[in-house]
Design a protein around this motif. Structure first.
Motif, PDB file in Angstrom:
ATOM      1  N   TRP A  31      52.298  47.606  35.287  1.00  0.00           N
ATOM      2  CA  TRP A  31      52.929  46.705  36.252  1.00  0.00           C
ATOM      3  C   TRP A  31      54.151  47.352  36.888  1.00  0.00           C
ATOM      4  N   TYR A  94      43.172  40.913  31.576  1.00  0.00           N
ATOM      5  CA  TYR A  94      43.688  42.261  31.334  1.00  0.00           C
ATOM      6  C   TYR A  94      42.504  43.201  31.192  1.00  0.00           C
ATOM      7  N   GLN A 100      39.710  49.664  35.448  1.00  0.00           N
ATOM      8  CA  GLN A 100      40.006  48.732  36.536  1.00  0.00           C
ATOM      9  C   GLN A 100      39.259  49.123  37.807  1.00  0.00           C
ATOM     10  N   GLY A 105      37.283  42.593  35.814  1.00  0.00           N
ATOM     11  CA  GLY A 105      38.166  41.440  36.014  1.00  0.00           C
ATOM     12  C   GLY A 105      37.450  40.309  36.724  1.00  0.00           C
ATOM     13  N   ALA A 128      50.016  33.998  37.835  1.00  0.00           N
ATOM     14  CA  ALA A 128      49.723  35.432  37.887  1.00  0.00           C
ATOM     15  C   ALA A 128      50.983  36.291  37.870  1.00  0.00           C
ATOM     16  N   GLN A 129      50.809  37.514  37.434  1.00  0.00           N
ATOM     17  CA  GLN A 129      51.853  38.513  37.561  1.00  0.00           C
ATOM     18  C   GLN A 129      51.990  38.816  39.054  1.00  0.00           C
ATOM     19  N   ALA A 132      49.441  40.789  41.113  1.00  0.00           N
ATOM     20  CA  ALA A 132      48.033  40.396  41.037  1.00  0.00           C
ATOM     21  C   ALA A 132      47.624  39.405  42.125  1.00  0.00           C
ATOM     22  N   ASP A 133      48.525  39.052  43.009  1.00  0.00           N
ATOM     23  CA  ASP A 133      48.215  38.073  44.048  1.00  0.00           C
ATOM     24  C   ASP A 133      46.938  38.415  44.811  1.00  0.00           C
ATOM     25  N   PHE A 135      44.311  40.154  43.995  1.00  0.00           N
ATOM     26  CA  PHE A 135      43.089  39.958  43.218  1.00  0.00           C
ATOM     27  C   PHE A 135      42.670  38.495  43.243  1.00  0.00           C
TER      28      PHE A 135
END
Length: 161
Positions: A31, A94, A100, A105, A128-129, A132-133, A135
């Motif tokens: 991240w 995760y 990835q 995911g 979300a983190q 990650a928006d 995604f």
């Protein structure tokens, strides 16, 4: 067990927690945050046997039966969702960094959506983190507006299932 593309999905168990938490650690360390913040935050993202008393895990396995991804979920607090909805909260998805962008995911999210429907939920929420928006938007989730900046997490996504 569910097979999607080259990924097998199954329910995660306490026996999986070591591998699951290694994936969580690896993912969090990618991240875009200061290293110190990531190290301090890691314990709050890891899953424990006690967590399995109120949440469920789905793990993704590669062709060698190694866990390469995980999603955790539980019923959402009604105060966190649009009025009148019975919502499942996705704690997070995760995936090992080397795995990835291969659909793992997406497969995990679809499995959580199916779990929501099977359990009588009508929607899915994720906090979300920040990175990650994209995604979650690409998966058809809409960003919830911030009604109370003191209470509402800014990266909340919601979707009818």
């Amino acid at each position: 067990m569910i097979l999607t593309a080259n990924t097998l999905l199954r329910t995660g168990t306490a026996a999986d927690l070591h591998a699951v938490n290694a994936i969580v650690d690896a993912a969090v360390m990618t991240w875009n945050l200061p290293e110190r913040v990531k190290r301090l935050a890691l314990p709050s993202y890891r899953y424990s046997a006690q967590d399995l008393g109120f949440l469920e895990l789905i793990v993704a396995l590669d062709e060698d039966d190694r866990i390469v991804g995980v999603a955790g979920f539980e019923a959402a607090d009604p105060a966190d969702v649009p009025a009148g909805h019975h919502t499942l909260l996705l704690h997070g998805i995760y995936v090992l960094p080397a795995q990835q962008r291969r659909g793992i995911g997406r497969s995990l999210l679809l499995a959580v959506e199916n779990a929501a429907r099977e359990r009588g939920f009508d929607s899915l929420l994720v906090k979300a983190q920040a990175g990650a928006d994209g995604f979650f938007i690409a998966q058809g989730m809409g960003k919830l507006p911030i009604k109370n900046s003191d209470r509402d997490y800014p990266h909340r996504f919601w979707k009818s299932v």
